[in-house]
Design a protein around this motif. Sequence first.
Motif, mmCIF file in Angstrom:
data_model
loop_
_atom_site.group_PDB
_atom_site.id
_atom_site.type_symbol
_atom_site.label_atom_id
_atom_site.label_comp_id
_atom_site.label_asym_id
_atom_site.label_seq_id
_atom_site.Cartn_x
_atom_site.Cartn_y
_atom_site.Cartn_z
ATOM 1 N N ASN A 95 0.810 -1.224 0.000
ATOM 2 C CA ASN A 95 0.000 0.000 0.000
ATOM 3 C C ASN A 95 0.838 1.267 0.000
ATOM 4 N N ILE A 96 2.049 1.192 0.557
ATOM 5 C CA ILE A 96 2.891 2.391 0.568
ATOM 6 C C ILE A 96 4.105 2.248 -0.349
ATOM 7 N N GLY A 97 4.070 1.233 -1.215
ATOM 8 C CA GLY A 97 5.065 1.124 -2.279
ATOM 9 C C GLY A 97 6.391 0.495 -1.888
ATOM 10 N N LEU A 98 6.404 -0.300 -0.837
ATOM 11 C CA LEU A 98 7.647 -0.958 -0.409
ATOM 12 C C LEU A 98 7.718 -2.336 -1.073
ATOM 13 N N LYS A 99 8.105 -2.341 -2.333
ATOM 14 C CA LYS A 99 8.026 -3.548 -3.159
ATOM 15 C C LYS A 99 8.907 -4.691 -2.676
ATOM 16 N N ASN A 100 10.122 -4.388 -2.224
ATOM 17 C CA ASN A 100 11.004 -5.463 -1.756
ATOM 18 C C ASN A 100 10.454 -6.130 -0.503
ATOM 19 N N LEU A 101 9.968 -5.323 0.430
ATOM 20 C CA LEU A 101 9.380 -5.875 1.642
ATOM 21 C C LEU A 101 8.094 -6.630 1.312
ATOM 22 N N HIS A 102 7.335 -6.127 0.375
ATOM 23 C CA HIS A 102 6.115 -6.818 -0.046
ATOM 24 C C HIS A 102 6.439 -8.210 -0.577
ATOM 25 N N LYS A 103 7.467 -8.321 -1.403
ATOM 26 C CA LYS A 103 7.804 -9.616 -1.998
ATOM 27 C C LYS A 103 8.163 -10.648 -0.930
ATOM 28 N N VAL A 104 9.049 -10.290 -0.009
ATOM 29 C CA VAL A 104 9.460 -11.277 0.989
ATOM 30 C C VAL A 104 8.334 -11.579 1.980
ATOM 31 N N SER A 105 7.529 -10.583 2.311
ATOM 32 C CA SER A 105 6.411 -10.846 3.219
ATOM 33 C C SER A 105 5.322 -11.669 2.524
ATOM 34 N N ARG A 106 5.176 -11.493 1.220
ATOM 35 C CA ARG A 106 4.233 -12.328 0.456
ATOM 36 C C ARG A 106 4.694 -13.781 0.489
ATOM 37 N N ASP A 107 5.987 -14.007 0.305
ATOM 38 C CA ASP A 107 6.513 -15.374 0.334
ATOM 39 C C ASP A 107 6.277 -16.022 1.696
ATOM 40 N N VAL A 113 12.414 -11.459 5.731
ATOM 41 C CA VAL A 113 11.457 -10.389 6.047
ATOM 42 C C VAL A 113 12.059 -9.444 7.075
ATOM 43 N N GLU A 114 12.627 -10.006 8.126
ATOM 44 C CA GLU A 114 13.212 -9.196 9.193
ATOM 45 C C GLU A 114 14.335 -8.297 8.655
ATOM 46 N N ALA A 115 15.192 -8.855 7.811
ATOM 47 C CA ALA A 115 16.302 -8.077 7.246
ATOM 48 C C ALA A 115 15.788 -6.960 6.344
ATOM 49 N N GLU A 116 14.804 -7.260 5.507
ATOM 50 C CA GLU A 116 14.252 -6.243 4.608
ATOM 51 C C GLU A 116 13.489 -5.185 5.397
ATOM 52 N N TYR A 117 12.789 -5.603 6.441
ATOM 53 C CA TYR A 117 12.073 -4.664 7.305
ATOM 54 C C TYR A 117 13.055 -3.691 7.953
ATOM 55 N N LYS A 118 14.148 -4.226 8.502
ATOM 56 C CA LYS A 118 15.144 -3.371 9.151
ATOM 57 C C LYS A 118 15.763 -2.405 8.142
ATOM 58 N N LYS A 119 16.116 -2.899 6.976
ATOM 59 C CA LYS A 119 16.693 -2.055 5.930
ATOM 60 C C LYS A 119 15.716 -0.943 5.543
ATOM 61 N N THR A 120 14.457 -1.306 5.380
ATOM 62 C CA THR A 120 13.417 -0.340 5.010
ATOM 63 C C THR A 120 13.249 0.722 6.099
ATOM 64 N N CYS A 121 13.161 0.279 7.346
ATOM 65 C CA CYS A 121 12.986 1.227 8.453
ATOM 66 C C CYS A 121 14.199 2.141 8.591
ATOM 67 N N ASP A 122 15.392 1.602 8.395
ATOM 68 C CA ASP A 122 16.599 2.438 8.453
ATOM 69 C C ASP A 122 16.541 3.540 7.395
ATOM 70 N N LEU A 123 16.117 3.189 6.197
ATOM 71 C CA LEU A 123 16.000 4.186 5.124
ATOM 72 C C LEU A 123 14.930 5.227 5.442
ATOM 73 N N ILE A 124 13.803 4.792 5.951
ATOM 74 C CA ILE A 124 12.718 5.714 6.311
ATOM 75 C C ILE A 124 13.193 6.648 7.427
ATOM 76 N N ASN A 125 13.885 6.111 8.402
ATOM 77 C CA ASN A 125 14.372 6.941 9.504
ATOM 78 C C ASN A 125 15.373 7.990 9.026
ATOM 79 N N GLN A 126 16.116 7.716 7.968
ATOM 80 C CA GLN A 126 17.021 8.707 7.384
ATOM 81 C C GLN A 126 16.244 9.856 6.754
ATOM 82 N N ILE A 127 15.076 9.562 6.203
ATOM 83 C CA ILE A 127 14.226 10.600 5.607
ATOM 84 C C ILE A 127 13.787 11.584 6.685
ATOM 85 N N GLU A 128 13.469 11.059 7.850
ATOM 86 C CA GLU A 128 12.960 11.890 8.944
ATOM 87 C C GLU A 128 14.004 12.845 9.495
ATOM 88 N N LYS A 129 15.284 12.535 9.330
ATOM 89 C CA LYS A 129 16.343 13.366 9.911
ATOM 90 C C LYS A 129 16.620 14.607 9.129
#
Length: 92
Positions: A44-56, A76-92
């Motif tokens: 729903n928010i366009g996180l395609k890599n996380l979507h793929k692994v969570s779908r699997d 899933v855990e690794a992609e989630y962490k990577k995604t959250c790290d990137l999002i947290n960089q946006i906030e800074k």
Amino acid sequence: MMMLSSVLMFPNNSTIDNLKIALDEKDYQTAFREAHNLKGMSINIGLKNLHKVSRDLTESLRNGPTGDVEGLYKLVEAEYKKTCDLINQIEK
């Protein structure tokens, strides 16, 4: 603007924690539901890599655990962490 706020709020959701707890407790019905929620939120928010692994992982849990659930969760855990790290960089 609503999409950006959804993305920025994403790291604060408890789905990944709930998924881990359910898997640790071998509560595969709850694990399926949490993996499915993560899959839906990510697409729903366009996180395609996380979507793929969570779908699997979701499909591996759909009818009880099949395949390498632990390995899929680690992806899933690794992609989630990577995604959250990137999002947290946006906030800074």
